[in-house]
Design a protein around this motif. Sequence first.
Motif, PDB file in Angstrom:
ATOM      1  N   ASP A 108      -2.020 -40.955 -35.752  1.00  0.00           N
ATOM      2  CA  ASP A 108      -0.813 -40.128 -35.772  1.00  0.00           C
ATOM      3  C   ASP A 108       0.346 -40.971 -36.301  1.00  0.00           C
ATOM      4  N   GLN A 109       0.359 -41.202 -37.605  1.00  0.00           N
ATOM      5  CA  GLN A 109       1.351 -42.079 -38.215  1.00  0.00           C
ATOM      6  C   GLN A 109       2.785 -41.584 -37.984  1.00  0.00           C
ATOM      7  N   SER A 110       2.996 -40.287 -38.064  1.00  0.00           N
ATOM      8  CA  SER A 110       4.351 -39.734 -37.891  1.00  0.00           C
ATOM      9  C   SER A 110       4.782 -39.708 -36.427  1.00  0.00           C
ATOM     10  N   GLN A 111       3.838 -39.833 -35.525  1.00  0.00           N
ATOM     11  CA  GLN A 111       4.051 -39.771 -34.078  1.00  0.00           C
ATOM     12  C   GLN A 111       4.449 -38.374 -33.593  1.00  0.00           C
ATOM     13  N   GLN A 112       4.395 -37.381 -34.475  1.00  0.00           N
ATOM     14  CA  GLN A 112       4.779 -36.023 -34.095  1.00  0.00           C
ATOM     15  C   GLN A 112       3.802 -35.402 -33.102  1.00  0.00           C
ATOM     16  N   VAL A 113       2.515 -35.714 -33.221  1.00  0.00           N
ATOM     17  CA  VAL A 113       1.530 -35.146 -32.301  1.00  0.00           C
ATOM     18  C   VAL A 113       1.732 -35.729 -30.909  1.00  0.00           C
ATOM     19  N   ALA A 114       1.915 -37.040 -30.822  1.00  0.00           N
ATOM     20  CA  ALA A 114       2.158 -37.668 -29.516  1.00  0.00           C
ATOM     21  C   ALA A 114       3.402 -37.072 -28.858  1.00  0.00           C
ATOM     22  N   ARG A 115       4.436 -36.860 -29.647  1.00  0.00           N
ATOM     23  CA  ARG A 115       5.662 -36.266 -29.094  1.00  0.00           C
ATOM     24  C   ARG A 115       5.421 -34.824 -28.643  1.00  0.00           C
ATOM     25  N   ALA A 116       4.646 -34.062 -29.416  1.00  0.00           N
ATOM     26  CA  ALA A 116       4.350 -32.670 -29.057  1.00  0.00           C
ATOM     27  C   ALA A 116       3.586 -32.592 -27.732  1.00  0.00           C
ATOM     28  N   TYR A 117       2.710 -33.562 -27.485  1.00  0.00           N
ATOM     29  CA  TYR A 117       1.936 -33.591 -26.240  1.00  0.00           C
ATOM     30  C   TYR A 117       2.726 -34.209 -25.087  1.00  0.00           C
ATOM     31  N   GLY A 118       3.827 -34.864 -25.397  1.00  0.00           N
ATOM     32  CA  GLY A 118       4.569 -35.567 -24.357  1.00  0.00           C
ATOM     33  C   GLY A 118       3.863 -36.831 -23.917  1.00  0.00           C
ATOM     34  N   ALA A 119       3.022 -37.382 -24.786  1.00  0.00           N
ATOM     35  CA  ALA A 119       2.321 -38.623 -24.453  1.00  0.00           C
ATOM     36  C   ALA A 119       3.347 -39.741 -24.312  1.00  0.00           C
ATOM     37  N   GLU A 120       3.188 -40.549 -23.302  1.00  0.00           N
ATOM     38  CA  GLU A 120       4.119 -41.641 -23.037  1.00  0.00           C
ATOM     39  C   GLU A 120       3.445 -42.999 -23.032  1.00  0.00           C
ATOM     40  N   CYS A 121       2.168 -43.032 -22.679  1.00  0.00           N
ATOM     41  CA  CYS A 121       1.510 -44.315 -22.476  1.00  0.00           C
ATOM     42  C   CYS A 121       0.103 -44.295 -23.058  1.00  0.00           C
ATOM     43  N   THR A 122      -0.462 -45.487 -23.150  1.00  0.00           N
ATOM     44  CA  THR A 122      -1.868 -45.619 -23.499  1.00  0.00           C
ATOM     45  C   THR A 122      -2.539 -46.322 -22.322  1.00  0.00           C
ATOM     46  N   PRO A 123      -3.531 -45.665 -21.746  1.00  0.00           N
ATOM     47  CA  PRO A 123      -4.090 -44.358 -22.096  1.00  0.00           C
ATOM     48  C   PRO A 123      -3.316 -43.210 -21.447  1.00  0.00           C
ATOM     49  N   ASP A 124      -3.384 -42.060 -22.098  1.00  0.00           N
ATOM     50  CA  ASP A 124      -2.811 -40.827 -21.562  1.00  0.00           C
ATOM     51  C   ASP A 124      -3.827 -39.729 -21.866  1.00  0.00           C
ATOM     52  N   PHE A 125      -4.206 -38.946 -20.860  1.00  0.00           N
ATOM     53  CA  PHE A 125      -5.298 -37.983 -20.985  1.00  0.00           C
ATOM     54  C   PHE A 125      -4.827 -36.550 -20.733  1.00  0.00           C
ATOM     55  N   PHE A 126      -5.359 -35.626 -21.531  1.00  0.00           N
ATOM     56  CA  PHE A 126      -5.061 -34.203 -21.408  1.00  0.00           C
ATOM     57  C   PHE A 126      -6.368 -33.431 -21.554  1.00  0.00           C
ATOM     58  N   ILE A 127      -6.615 -32.500 -20.626  1.00  0.00           N
ATOM     59  CA  ILE A 127      -7.796 -31.633 -20.727  1.00  0.00           C
ATOM     60  C   ILE A 127      -7.323 -30.193 -20.804  1.00  0.00           C
ATOM     61  N   PHE A 128      -7.904 -29.467 -21.764  1.00  0.00           N
ATOM     62  CA  PHE A 128      -7.573 -28.070 -21.996  1.00  0.00           C
ATOM     63  C   PHE A 128      -8.823 -27.230 -21.788  1.00  0.00           C
ATOM     64  N   ASP A 129      -8.632 -26.013 -21.289  1.00  0.00           N
ATOM     65  CA  ASP A 129      -9.760 -25.104 -21.045  1.00  0.00           C
ATOM     66  C   ASP A 129     -10.178 -24.398 -22.338  1.00  0.00           C
ATOM     67  N   ALA A 130     -11.042 -23.419 -22.216  1.00  0.00           N
ATOM     68  CA  ALA A 130     -11.570 -22.709 -23.388  1.00  0.00           C
ATOM     69  C   ALA A 130     -10.470 -22.024 -24.195  1.00  0.00           C
ATOM     70  N   GLU A 131      -9.373 -21.659 -23.543  1.00  0.00           N
ATOM     71  CA  GLU A 131      -8.250 -21.018 -24.237  1.00  0.00           C
ATOM     72  C   GLU A 131      -7.204 -22.043 -24.693  1.00  0.00           C
ATOM     73  N   LEU A 132      -7.547 -23.315 -24.561  1.00  0.00           N
ATOM     74  CA  LEU A 132      -6.653 -24.432 -24.917  1.00  0.00           C
ATOM     75  C   LEU A 132      -5.383 -24.465 -24.070  1.00  0.00           C
ATOM     76  N   LYS A 133      -5.518 -24.085 -22.799  1.00  0.00           N
ATOM     77  CA  LYS A 133      -4.425 -24.210 -21.825  1.00  0.00           C
ATOM     78  C   LYS A 133      -4.661 -25.494 -21.021  1.00  0.00           C
ATOM     79  N   CYS A 134      -3.598 -26.246 -20.779  1.00  0.00           N
ATOM     80  CA  CYS A 134      -3.716 -27.507 -20.048  1.00  0.00           C
ATOM     81  C   CYS A 134      -4.131 -27.246 -18.597  1.00  0.00           C
ATOM     82  N   VAL A 135      -5.235 -27.884 -18.200  1.00  0.00           N
ATOM     83  CA  VAL A 135      -5.706 -27.782 -16.826  1.00  0.00           C
ATOM     84  C   VAL A 135      -5.712 -29.143 -16.129  1.00  0.00           C
ATOM     85  N   TYR A 136      -5.559 -30.208 -16.919  1.00  0.00           N
ATOM     86  CA  TYR A 136      -5.522 -31.559 -16.354  1.00  0.00           C
ATOM     87  C   TYR A 136      -4.699 -32.448 -17.265  1.00  0.00           C
ATOM     88  N   ARG A 137      -3.884 -33.292 -16.659  1.00  0.00           N
ATOM     89  CA  ARG A 137      -3.171 -34.344 -17.372  1.00  0.00           C
ATOM     90  C   ARG A 137      -2.964 -35.455 -16.373  1.00  0.00           C
TER      91      ARG A 137
END
Length: 184
Positions: A108-137
């Motif tokens: 993610d060279q532009s860092q736009q995806v990390a910003r869209a997800y609200g990622a702050e650290c490494t590692p940072d994990f996000f799980i989405f369900d079948a409808e792509l709704k966040c169920v775990y972070r």
Amino acid sequence: MVLTPSRMMPLGTQAPDFTLPDTLSGQDVSLESVRGEVATLVMFICNHCPYVKHIEAELVRLGQDYAGPGVGVVAISANDAESYPDDGPERMAEIGRQLGYEFPYLYDQSQQVARAYGAECTPDFFIFDAELKCVYRGQLDDSRPGNGEPVSGRDIRAALDALIAGEAVSGEQKPSVGCNIKWK
């Protein structure tokens, strides 16, 4: 290194879309192309962070263990490669192959995806369900470099296993902790 907790995206948030270059295949990879029928795990990692290095073997096992049951897995690095050359695409490909990542490792060279997800650290994990709704972070598990806790992937595995079984993911979720993302 600045010890940073994850921001904890609100549960129910729609997964932000992306298309990024995969350092392992050389192809562009989109959220839709890695989307699992049951779950999608999006991991923000990098090469040089000691918190990521501590869990690398478990990341490989997650990719292997969840390759078949309708789970999509993808890793993304958004670190500034100019200031941190070990986190550049060439080194990402080298490390990903060396470790045996069986999932795309996107840059993610532009860092736009990390910003869209609200990622702050490494590692940072996000799980989405079948409808792509966040169920775990949050965290992989309770293990941190030097704390003596074994790396098990317990928290991520519990969430993925619940989705595979058609059950609700526990709302008890702890933030991940690691190095801050190296913003430009």
